[in-house]
Design an enzyme around this catalytic site. Structure first.
Site, short mmCIF file in Angstrom:
data_model
loop_
_atom_site.label_atom_id
_atom_site.label_comp_id
_atom_site.label_asym_id
_atom_site.label_seq_id
_atom_site.Cartn_x
_atom_site.Cartn_y
_atom_site.Cartn_z
N GLY A 32 66.09 21.99 -72.28
CA GLY A 32 67.20 21.51 -73.09
C GLY A 32 66.94 21.80 -74.55
CD GLN B 44 65.20 19.91 -79.91
OE1 GLN B 44 66.05 20.05 -79.05
NE2 GLN B 44 63.90 19.93 -79.62
CB CYS C 31 60.14 16.89 -77.60
SG CYS C 31 61.47 17.30 -78.73
CG LEU C 32 61.36 22.95 -76.55
CD1 LEU C 32 62.61 23.81 -76.46
CD2 LEU C 32 60.13 23.73 -76.05
CG HIS D 52 64.76 14.54 -74.69
ND1 HIS D 52 63.40 14.27 -74.65
CD2 HIS D 52 64.89 15.56 -75.58
CE1 HIS D 52 62.77 15.08 -75.50
NE2 HIS D 52 63.65 15.87 -76.08
CD GLU D 53 67.88 18.10 -75.14
OE1 GLU D 53 67.81 18.14 -76.38
OE2 GLU D 53 66.94 18.45 -74.42
CG HIS E 26 66.66 15.98 -80.01
ND1 HIS E 26 65.60 15.85 -80.89
CD2 HIS E 26 66.12 16.43 -78.85
CE1 HIS E 26 64.47 16.22 -80.28
NE2 HIS E 26 64.76 16.57 -79.05
O1 GNR Z 1 61.80 21.30 -72.35
C1 GNR Z 1 61.88 20.07 -72.34
N1 GNR Z 1 61.36 19.38 -71.30
C2 GNR Z 1 61.55 18.02 -71.12
C3 GNR Z 1 60.75 17.38 -70.19
C4 GNR Z 1 60.92 16.05 -69.96
C5 GNR Z 1 61.88 15.35 -70.63
C6 GNR Z 1 62.67 15.96 -71.56
C7 GNR Z 1 62.52 17.30 -71.81
S1 GNR Z 1 63.53 18.09 -72.97
C8 GNR Z 1 62.47 19.38 -73.49
C9 GNR Z 1 63.19 20.30 -74.44
C10 GNR Z 1 63.55 19.56 -75.68
O2 GNR Z 1 62.77 19.24 -76.54
N2 GNR Z 1 64.80 19.21 -75.81
O3 GNR Z 1 65.19 18.49 -76.87
NI NI Z 2 63.45 17.38 -77.52
#
Ligand code: GNR
Ligand code: NI
Length: 177
Positions: free
Chosen positions: A46, A51, A92-93, A134-135, A138
């Site tokens: 995601g 980001q 998270c990236l 999660h997104e 953000h």
């Molecule tokens: O790549 C991602 N893997 C992930 C694994 C577990 C819970 C959430 C994520 S999202 C993350 C990519 C990211 O940072 N999205 O904002």
């Molecule tokens: Ni993230």
């Protein structure tokens, strides 16, 4: 198509609250393409526009096994959260190398626009439900580590600062040798 640089925690721009997209036009479709390419390249499941330092409510997600099922969410809203919650080990990236457990609703219902500006709704569970929450965090300026205890947040910050000091030292040594 372009790969976009991903902001790294604790960059304060990650705390910006994104504005709704007023019109789904070619500019937004280009952003979606670039975000998708950036997400697949990373690789991640995601990516929120926040980001990549674009503070508009755009998200791309692909939790499919073969990374061939792109989900585009524009102005997404969670319209229902299950009472049941689940703990998932998140990463998270924007926070490289950090993985920790976060508790979230195990199922959600989501309303969003697609890349043609058409409204659609879906029900999510499992990793997709985790990823949507999660997104959307953000887009509201929240990074997953902010769900952890202050003790853990401080440890993560200290570790990142130490890594940055060491990287800086190495770069300085390279210049002088
Ligand atoms: O790549 C991602 N893997 C992930 C694994 C577990 C819970 C959430 C994520 S999202 C993350 C990519 C990211 O940072 N999205 O904002
Ligand atoms: Ni993230």
């Amino acid at each position: 198509m372009a790969l976009l640089p991903i902001l790294q925690y604790p960059d304060e721009r990650l705390h910006t609250v994104a504005k709704p997209v007023a019109q789904v036009d070619d500019r937004i479709r280009q952003l979606v393409q670039d975000m998708a390419q950036t997400m697949y390249d990373a690789p991640g499941v995601g990516l929120a526009a926040t980001q990549v330092n674009v503070h508009e409510r755009v998200v791309v997600i692909d939790v499919s096994e073969n990374s061939d099922d792109l989900l585009v969410l524009i102005n997404p809203e969670i319209t229902w959260y299950s009472e049941d919650s689940e703990v998932y080990e998140e990463g998270c990236l924007s926070v490289e190398g950090v993985y920790d457990k976060v508790e979230r609703a195990s199922e959600v219902k989501v309303k969003a626009l697609d890349e043609n500006g058409e409204q659609f709704e879906f029900h999510a569970d499992g990793l997709l439900a985790v990823c949507v929450q999660h997104e959307l965090d953000h887009l509201d300026g929240k990074v997953f580590v902010e769900h952890l205890s202050l003790l853990k947040q401080n440890r993560i910050l200290n570790r990142i600062r130490k890594q940055q000091r060491e990287a800086k030292k190495l770069a300085a040594e390279k210049v002088t040798v």
